[in-house]
Design a protein around this motif. Structure first.
Motif, mmCIF file in Angstrom:
data_model
loop_
_atom_site.group_PDB
_atom_site.id
_atom_site.type_symbol
_atom_site.label_atom_id
_atom_site.label_comp_id
_atom_site.label_asym_id
_atom_site.label_seq_id
_atom_site.Cartn_x
_atom_site.Cartn_y
_atom_site.Cartn_z
ATOM 1 N N GLU A 177 0.821 -1.210 0.000
ATOM 2 C CA GLU A 177 0.000 0.000 0.000
ATOM 3 C C GLU A 177 0.856 1.262 0.000
ATOM 4 N N LEU A 178 0.473 2.176 -0.892
ATOM 5 C CA LEU A 178 1.222 3.414 -1.021
ATOM 6 C C LEU A 178 0.260 4.590 -0.880
ATOM 7 N N PHE A 179 0.624 5.524 -0.007
ATOM 8 C CA PHE A 179 -0.184 6.726 0.170
ATOM 9 C C PHE A 179 0.402 7.839 -0.694
ATOM 10 N N LEU A 180 -0.472 8.555 -1.388
ATOM 11 C CA LEU A 180 -0.003 9.649 -2.254
ATOM 12 C C LEU A 180 -0.820 10.898 -1.996
ATOM 13 N N HIS A 181 -0.144 12.029 -1.927
ATOM 14 C CA HIS A 181 -0.878 13.294 -1.954
ATOM 15 C C HIS A 181 -0.566 13.974 -3.291
ATOM 16 N N LEU A 182 -1.613 14.411 -3.967
ATOM 17 C CA LEU A 182 -1.439 14.977 -5.305
ATOM 18 C C LEU A 182 -2.018 16.373 -5.389
ATOM 19 N N GLU A 183 -1.409 17.162 -6.262
ATOM 20 C CA GLU A 183 -1.991 18.455 -6.579
ATOM 21 C C GLU A 183 -2.053 18.623 -8.089
ATOM 22 N N LEU A 184 -3.170 19.128 -8.569
ATOM 23 C CA LEU A 184 -3.316 19.324 -10.010
ATOM 24 C C LEU A 184 -2.361 20.419 -10.468
ATOM 25 N N PRO B 251 -17.017 13.215 -1.282
ATOM 26 C CA PRO B 251 -16.589 11.956 -0.678
ATOM 27 C C PRO B 251 -17.236 10.778 -1.404
ATOM 28 N N GLY B 252 -16.427 9.732 -1.663
ATOM 29 C CA GLY B 252 -16.951 8.537 -2.337
ATOM 30 C C GLY B 252 -16.677 8.521 -3.826
ATOM 31 N N GLN B 253 -16.275 9.658 -4.384
ATOM 32 C CA GLN B 253 -15.964 9.662 -5.822
ATOM 33 C C GLN B 253 -14.557 9.112 -6.062
ATOM 34 N N PHE B 254 -14.268 8.829 -7.311
ATOM 35 C CA PHE B 254 -12.949 8.289 -7.631
ATOM 36 C C PHE B 254 -12.345 9.035 -8.810
ATOM 37 N N VAL B 255 -11.089 8.745 -9.102
ATOM 38 C CA VAL B 255 -10.449 9.318 -10.287
ATOM 39 C C VAL B 255 -9.868 8.175 -11.130
ATOM 40 N N GLU B 256 -9.664 8.420 -12.395
ATOM 41 C CA GLU B 256 -8.902 7.485 -13.228
ATOM 42 C C GLU B 256 -7.471 7.997 -13.245
ATOM 43 N N VAL B 257 -6.555 7.153 -12.786
ATOM 44 C CA VAL B 257 -5.160 7.548 -12.699
ATOM 45 C C VAL B 257 -4.404 6.944 -13.880
ATOM 46 N N SER B 258 -3.686 7.767 -14.620
ATOM 47 C CA SER B 258 -2.941 7.306 -15.802
ATOM 48 C C SER B 258 -1.454 7.304 -15.559
ATOM 49 N N VAL B 259 -0.824 6.217 -15.942
ATOM 50 C CA VAL B 259 0.623 6.245 -16.086
ATOM 51 C C VAL B 259 0.861 6.060 -17.579
ATOM 52 N N ALA B 260 1.378 7.079 -18.225
ATOM 53 C CA ALA B 260 1.503 7.043 -19.679
ATOM 54 C C ALA B 260 2.342 5.851 -20.107
ATOM 55 N N GLY B 261 1.833 5.081 -21.036
ATOM 56 C CA GLY B 261 2.558 3.908 -21.522
ATOM 57 C C GLY B 261 2.092 2.641 -20.851
ATOM 58 N N ILE B 262 1.563 2.775 -19.633
ATOM 59 C CA ILE B 262 1.126 1.590 -18.909
ATOM 60 C C ILE B 262 -0.395 1.477 -18.973
ATOM 61 N N GLY B 263 -1.099 2.527 -18.625
ATOM 62 C CA GLY B 263 -2.550 2.486 -18.701
ATOM 63 C C GLY B 263 -3.203 3.286 -17.599
ATOM 64 N N VAL C 173 -2.858 3.482 -2.976
ATOM 65 C CA VAL C 173 -2.809 2.561 -4.107
ATOM 66 C C VAL C 173 -2.227 1.223 -3.678
ATOM 67 N N ARG C 174 -2.993 0.182 -3.929
ATOM 68 C CA ARG C 174 -2.501 -1.170 -3.646
ATOM 69 C C ARG C 174 -1.817 -1.720 -4.897
ATOM 70 N N THR D 44 -0.735 -0.091 -11.065
ATOM 71 C CA THR D 44 -0.435 0.109 -9.648
ATOM 72 C C THR D 44 1.035 -0.194 -9.357
ATOM 73 N N ASN D 45 1.616 -1.168 -10.033
ATOM 74 C CA ASN D 45 3.065 -1.400 -9.892
ATOM 75 C C ASN D 45 3.852 -0.176 -10.309
ATOM 76 N N ALA D 46 3.436 0.384 -11.441
ATOM 77 C CA ALA D 46 4.165 1.536 -11.969
ATOM 78 C C ALA D 46 4.055 2.720 -11.012
ATOM 79 N N ILE D 47 2.891 2.888 -10.387
ATOM 80 C CA ILE D 47 2.735 4.005 -9.443
ATOM 81 C C ILE D 47 3.661 3.789 -8.245
ATOM 82 N N HIS D 48 3.754 2.538 -7.824
ATOM 83 C CA HIS D 48 4.626 2.240 -6.680
ATOM 84 C C HIS D 48 6.088 2.542 -6.984
ATOM 85 N N ALA D 49 6.444 2.503 -8.261
ATOM 86 C CA ALA D 49 7.846 2.755 -8.620
ATOM 87 C C ALA D 49 8.145 4.250 -8.730
#
Ligand SMILES: Cc1cc2nc3c(=O)[nH]c(=O)nc-3n(C[C@H](O)[C@H](O)[C@H](O)COP(=O)(O)OP(=O)(O)OC[C@H]3O[C@@H](n4cnc5c(N)ncnc54)[C@H](O)[C@@H]3O)c2cc1C
Ligand code: SF4
Ligand code: SF4
Ligand code: SF4
Lengths: 278, 342, 248, 435
Positions: free
Chosen positions: A29-36, A46-58, A77-78, A84-89
């Motif tokens: 498990e990885l915790f991330l704080h993001l800013e646009l 609360p309860g909504q989600f986002v689609e997270v992109s890693v370019a090249g991976i998906g 991110v689990r 999710t692997n790519a985000i962890h990297a």
């Protein structure tokens, strides 16, 4: 191919966000704080989600875990597959593509003044956190809060800092359990339904919110029904495969519902006649 | 504008002019002993007397593979759009109705501007059916004739076509044509009435409005298990269906490993991993779950979502495409009707 | 970061899959821009002991080959089976349908007992060592080959189709071979070739192996519907790897 | 200069398949010179038993990835011979087009990617990319055009999918043929460039000669340079031998140093391949091929095995010109999909075609239901093995003075010049020098 079109927004085009803080909570498990990068707030509920992109991976759908009362947004991110692997990297300062907020969050209006019971299994705590923090930031709007958290094992008791902070809040009753006994664990052992009788709140008049692994729902709902909780007062958070997140690609369909549009938060009474839901 | 009449020669000239203009013109042509939509290089190749095409015209609004955007690794996404002009000739009414449905899906709620851009650049010439195909049941589905969506609708009345052009694009193409006479219109009506009853190789034993109600009660019927036992999960029924629109999205990088393309491709709910999520949890793991899902989508889910009569337009393509011969929707609905009281 | 070192090895096969690497033409130069090819007997004289990615072509047919593949496995962090022979055994496995002595006699007659003609049951590479990725096909397809390599180079598990050839065949708008009663294996064979054979009006021979969960019972039904037998189905299914996939 | 030599090349590189070279000399006396083929035997003749007639070409195509088209073609011809099937003129022309594409594909690959590095003193084509980028790109382009050509007609570059007994499952459209003609005209200039490049280093080809028998297809009426039709001809005999007597030509036998079988006819060994075809048919080459022939001073009767690569260049020009003629003819008479109807019957059939690396024989026998009872396949490289061995025996004493390294390199080049497809024969190259 061309880059121009008729002026409407491209619903598939991610905008960039920067990882300003990250923390590996454990191996998976990885915790991330993001800013646009645009400087704008995401503007989610609360309860909504986002689609997270890693370019090249998906892309992968990930719940917003922070309350909209705070600036920026948090994700947990689990590590389980490609994206999710790519985000962890990644590291702080790296950029992710973000589309959202997407889906249907919790119906806050219907919850005003009510006691809330959060029943979470494992990573199911993540989407619930957005609402818990929201509720605790606006204490005057809601009643009491009970948080039940079940982990599969002692090692998988995540979010201990967060849980400890919640436990200090007078409004909150926190109950924890782990599925299997462990020498260092003196608390409750057993699945999450085994601690439901310890809740101080009158379940029948409260709102119950469930999020966890697919098999958890059926048993928790059975217990709630025994406690005379009506289906209108139960909310479930459903995960499905998603490609577009905007009701087109068809993957997240649960019978006639699109999880990304009508959900991911559903009122259980809207699902009770839907065989594929739970 | 009034309804026009155009001789077969005039149509042929019109098509030749379109081809000569250099814009993309696609239409129905023979492919071995069948028919298919494809690029037209000569007006002589156009076959408006065809029975059914192998693939539906959906491939023009949602290509089998389509690039949505390019990207640079680490950031910057750039939308890509297909802005080529296209005239498509020979769309049958049931396929036109299917396109109208997909139009609705991609323009309601959140507008998919990749779709709408392509769609706006299309000129659609539909035609009433001349030869019924071996598996068509459009009459049962109320899709044997169509009244909207096209730029021109041609009806073969023997020596000429009656041409209805409700849009400006359509009217511009027919500006030289004469008005149809009352006699022509009567002939046209005869063709359409014939089709409303005769495109029916597999008659459905109930009204389409009854399907959602029927399916409501049929979830655990043994027919799903029985049929799905010989289902290959090959998705052929999805691929050929004019109203199926589900898609998958994939990224690929170029050899520099620094930039790439995100594209979408046809998917199908019959394919084994369609509802599979990470950690190998499959929400429709069993063949019969997936098999049932398609028939529910056609008969209940999509109609309810779009507020339309049915999402199966009765083209019969899935019946022909399914190698084990189990995909016939009417066959299944009628089996249910035998056992279930509406 | 230094470029990953790639070594290409062949076992019993026709070398057609390696040839597809040569057939990348200009793209070979792109490939060489992102990896170091350190050993490739068919195309270069250098040989190497150190590599990160081993690409294996061919099936394992002799005891000494088993030793060799184990050695390669121990040195490689990623091992890729390239093509039908390596992934599923390929046509080489047809041999397994016969007694091995009979096979030798049939081809070499009186000389069959010479020691260098020794042979064993044909195995796919993953019957001997762990295989990380399989690139299917006889031979492999250009687009899939390059997609898999690029994916691995950016650290992504490639998305390999687990659906039948019919998906691609239908998307191409082909007329189904079964309409002409031709015994097409498309409904159980793993896609990824763009339905090459049906697109050339030929049936699918199953060279890409089967999907993970092929409905063999349905295939039997279909064969029966067309007046064929289970033996006919079996004969088709073993063409590119008799032991591979479901038993009939 | 070393009098002791020990060459031991295990798995010779830049050839198709596996082969070893072992040379052993003590005090200037050659004790052992051996060309070994340790390729894993694959037993195709055994595996085809019990298969239906229409699976045969699919299976035997997998004998060799480089000459899969030739294997598929010869198998299809042999099956057609057994079943008594006649093919139409159109089928014949399309198959010829397919076959020519493979000659070009294979020759460009062999000369450009495998032999050129030797002539430039490089270990592979990779260093040549920076040393001579233009030349390499030209070679790549010609190879790509040849591959696209194969893919168009055969449905796939390697292992054709359009060949069926009795005809073709798919034929190219007129537009595709026109486009093909365009790209073939386009690469004529590139072929000339490649010829010039090879010509510039042609002096690196050793001056070595050994008189031997050359066997190929020929004897056609009207006479022509043939790859596909005709009888078996040899430089040792005036008349042709019918293809169905190929077994008496190849006379295959098994030797201890090889998993591949060897063959001999009038002498202790014979050679097949581009040089054999050239030596039997040179007068019927196309105009451009004659130009190439002239540039290298190649003449009929050449018995320098290293010149095989040059003969391949000559043939490359020939097949492009001939293909253009065929396309013209097809376009003039129109091309259409023809129906094929095959009824199996019992019988035995024989066929030969010229694979890029030499004459290739197949024969099969079928029962009433078209089930294969057995077959016999004789691959060009097998027919060359004995000849390579005899070349070695003459080459080693002649060139021993150059020292071990040069000798090893010469022997490797010698084997490569035969363009051996050791995976065909089963596989080929390793050199061992024993002290
Ligand atoms: C509404 C919603 C909220 C979620 N919130 C979180 C969260 O807060 N934290 C978290 O760690 N995970 C969350 N998930 C699950 C997460 O989306 C998946 O774990 C993730 O998509 C896996 O992607 P991958 O590329 O790493 O895995 P892979 O297995 O490589 O996935 C390949 C593809 O399969 C699809 N897919 C696989 N699993 C899922 C899945 N479970 N849901 C949707 N699509 C899937 C995706 O399209 C993905 O591109 C959520 C899922 C949904 C639907
Ligand atoms: S379900 Fe079948 S008959 Fe209905 S529209 Fe789709 S393909 Fe045509
Ligand atoms: S076409 Fe037939 S076999 Fe294939 S997925 Fe559809 S129902 Fe199943
Ligand atoms: S031809 Fe083969 S691959 Fe194509 S749809 Fe028919 S069965 Fe499937």
């Amino acid at each position: 191919m061309s880059e121009c079109c008729c002026g409407e927004k491209d619903i598939y085009l991610p905008e960039l966000a920067t990882i300003t803080r990250m923390q590996h909570m454990n191996e998976t498990e990885l915790f991330l704080h993001l800013e646009l990068d645009s400087g704008k707030e995401l503007g989610h509920m609360p309860g909504q989600f986002v689609e997270v992109s890693v370019a090249g991976i998906g892309e992968a759908p990930i719940s917003n875990t922070s309350s909209p009362t705070k600036s920026g947004f948090d994700l947990v991110v689990r590590k389980i597959g490609r994206v999710t692997n790519a985000i962890h990297a990644m590291k702080e300062g790296d950029k992710l593509g973000i589309r959202g907020p997407l889906g249907h969050g919790y119906p806050l209006e219907d919850m005003k003044g009510k006691d809330l019971v959060f029943i979470c299994g494992g990573i199911g705590l993540v989407p619930q956190r957005s609402l818990i923090n929201y509720v605790l930031d606006k204490p005057e709007d809601f009643g009491k809060v009970a948080i039940l958290f079940g982990a599969a094992s002692f090692e998988q008791r995540l979010y201990q800092d967060q849980l400890a902070r919640w436990a200090q809040n007078d409004k909150v009753q926190l109950l924890e359990t782990i599925d299997k006994p462990h020498p260092e664990w003196s608390g409750n052992v057993g699945v999450v339904t085994t601690i439901m009788n310890q809740i101080d709140i009158d379940l029948a008049n409260a709102i119950s919110l469930i999020c966890g692994p697919p098999i958890m729902y059926k048993f928790v709902i059975m217990s709630l029904e025994q406690a005379n909780v009506s289906n209108e007062n139960i909310f479930v958070n459903l995960e499905r495969r998603m490609k577009c997140g905007v009701g087109k690609c068809g993957h997240c369909q649960i019978n006639h519902h699109y999880a990304c549009q009508s959900g991911p938060v559903f009122r259980y009474s809207d699902l009770s006649d839907i065989p594929e839901a739970i | 504008m009034s309804i026009k009449k155009i001789s077969k020669e005039e149509l042929s000239q019109l098509v030749s002019t379109l081809i000569a203009s250099g814009d993309r013109v696609e239409g129905v042509q023979a492919k071995d002993d069948k028919f298919a939509f494809g690029p037209l290089t000569s007006a002589d190749d156009l076959r408006l007397d065809y029975d059914v095409t192998l693939l539906s015209p959906r491939k023009y609004v949602l290509p089998p593979v389509e690039s949505l955007m390019t990207f640079e690794v680490g950031g910057r996404y750039q939308s890509e759009y297909d802005t080529e002009k296209l005239t498509l000739i020979g769309v049958h009414p049931y396929d036109m109705i299917a396109l109208n449905q997909i139009d609705q899906v991609f323009s309601q709620d959140e507008v998919d501007n990749h779709y709408t851009t392509r769609r706006k650049n299309m000129t659609l010439i539909a035609c009433d059916v001349v030869t019924p195909s071996e598996n068509v049941f459009a009459s049962s589905m109320g899709t044997a004739t169509v009244s909207e969506g096209y730029d021109i609708l041609l009806t073969d009345i023997g020596d000429a076509y009656v041409a209805d052009a409700p849009t400006e694009k359509g009217q511009a193409l027919l500006c030289n044509a004469a008005d149809a006479t009352a006699e022509d219109l009567a002939k046209r009506q005869a063709v359409q009435e014939r089709n409303q009853s005769d495109l029916n190789r597999h008659p459905l034993n109930c009204k389409i409005e009854d399907l959602p109600q029927l399916l409501e009660k049929a979830y655990d019927h043994p027919v799903w298990e029985e049929k799905a036992a010989s289902c290959f999960s090959c998705g052929s029924c999805n691929q050929v269906c004019p109203t199926c629109y589900c898609f998958n999205v994939q990224d690929d990088v170029s050899w520099d490993l620094k930039s790439g393309t995100r594209s979408r491709a046809w998917d199908g709910c019959l394919l084994e991993n369609f509802a599979n999520v990470a950690g190998d949890h499959n929400f429709r793991k069993k063949r019969n779950d997936r098999f049932r899902h398609r028939l529910y989508r056609k008969g209940k889910y999509v109609p309810e979502k779009l507020g339309i009569g049915t999402a199966c337009v009765g083209c019969g393509r899935c019946i022909t495409a399914c190698v084990p011969g189990i995909a016939n929707p009417v066959d299944i609905y009628n089996t249910l009707l035998n056992d279930i009281k509406l | 970061m230094s470029k990953p070192r790639v070594a290409i090895f062949d076992f019993a096969c026709c070398e057609g899959c390696q040839l597809q690497i040569v057939n990348l033409e200009e793209e070979i130069l792109d490939l060489l821009g992102v990896v170091d090819v350190v050993e490739w007997r068919e195309a270069m004289s250098e040989q190497s002991e150190a590599y990160d990615i081993a690409i294996i072509e061919g099936s394992i047919t002799r005891p000494e080959d088993e030793e060799r593949i184990k050695d390669i496995r121990s040195k490689a962090s990623i091992l890729i089976a390239l093509g039908a022979c390596a992934s599923i055994g390929g046509v080489n496995k047809l041999k397994n349908n016969f007694d091995l002595n009979d096979v030798k006699k049939c081809v070499y007659g009186d000389a069959a007992d010479m020691p260098h003609l020794e042979t064993a049951m044909t195995k796919a590479v993953d019957e001997v060592v762990k295989v990380d990725f399989k690139i299917q096909g006889c031979p492999v397809e250009h687009d899939e080959l390059t997609y898999v390599l690029r994916s691995l180079l950016i650290g992504k598990t490639p998305e390999i189709p687990d659906y039948p050839v019919c998906v691609e065949c239908k998307a191409k708008g082909n007329i189904c071979r079964w309409e002409y009663s031709e015994q097409c294996l498309g409904p159980i064979t793993r896609a990824g070739c763009g339905a090459r054979c049906p697109s050339a009006n030929n049936r699918c021979f199953g060279c890409r192996g089967y999907v993970d969960n092929p409905n063999v019972d349905a295939a039997k039904d279909v064969f029966e519907k067309y007046g064929l037998t289970v033996e006919d189905l079996k004969s088709r299914m073993v063409l590119f790897g008799s032991k591979q996939g479901p038993t009939l | 200069m070393s009098k002791n030599i020990d060459i031991n090349v295990k798995h010779l590189t830049r050839v198709e398949g596996h082969g070893n070279i072992v040379v052993n000399a003590t005090n200037g006396t050659v004790e052992k010179v051996e060309w070994q083929v340790p390729e894993a035997p694959r037993f195709f003749e055994a595996m085809i038993r019990g298969r239906k007639y229409d699976d045969i070409q699919t299976i035997v195509s997998r004998i060799c990835g480089i000459c899969s088209i030739s294997h598929s073609l010869v198998a299809t011809k042999a099956v057609e011979d057994a079943l008594g099937l006649e093919v139409t003129e159109q089928t014949d022309m399309i198959r010829l087009l397919m076959h020519f594409s493979e000659q070009l594909q294979s020759h460009v690959l062999h000369v450009g990617y495998l032999v050129a590095p030797d002539l430039f003193g490089a270990k592979s084509v990779v260093p040549l990319v920076s040393a001579a980028p233009d030349a390499v790109l030209t070679i790549i382009k010609a190879h790509r055009v040849a591959n696209k050509w194969s893919e168009l007609i055969a449905g796939r570059i390697t292992h054709p999918v359009t060949l069926i007994p009795g005809g073709m499952s798919q034929v190219p459209s007129e537009k595709q043929l026109k486009d093909l003609a365009g790209s073939l005209k386009d690469i004529v200039a590139d072929l000339v460039t490649i010829v010039e490049v090879v010509l510039s280093v042609a002096d690196k080809l050793p001056a070595f000669e050994r008189d031997t028998e050359y066997v190929s297809l020929g004897n056609m009426n009207p006479a022509q340079y043939t790859f596909y039709h005709g009888d078996i001809v040899t430089t040792d005999l005036d008349e042709g031998t019918p293809v169905n007597q190929w077994e008496s030509v190849a006379n295959e036998y098994v030797v201890a140093q090889s998993t591949a079988k060897w063959g001999k006819w009038h002498r202790k060994s014979y050679a097949v391949g581009a040089l054999a075809r050239y030596n039997n048919n040179a007068e019927h080459l196309s105009p451009l091929a004659k130009v190439v022939e002239g540039k290298f001073g190649l003449t009929k009767g050449c018995c320098n095995p290293f010149m095989n690569s040059v003969a391949q260049l000559v043939e490359s020009a020939h097949v492009v010109e001939k293909a253009l003629e065929i396309i013209d003819k097809l376009l003039t008479q129109g091309i259409k999909q023809e129906k094929v109807d095959v009824k199996p019957k019992a019988g035995k059939g024989y066929a030969a075609v010229e694979a890029p690396r030499g004459i290739l024989f197949h024969s099969y026998e079928f029962d009433d239901n078209g089930i294969c009872l057995g077959g016999n396949l004789c691959i060009p490289t097998n027919q060359n093995h004995a000849n390579i061995q005899h070349d070695f025996e003459k080459y080693v004493p002649e060139f021993m003075d150059q020292g071990e390294d040069a000798l090893r390199q010469g022997l490797e080049m010698l084997v490569r010049s035969y363009d051996p497809c050791v995976s065909c024969s089963t596989h080929m190259l390793n050199v061992e020098f024993v002290k």
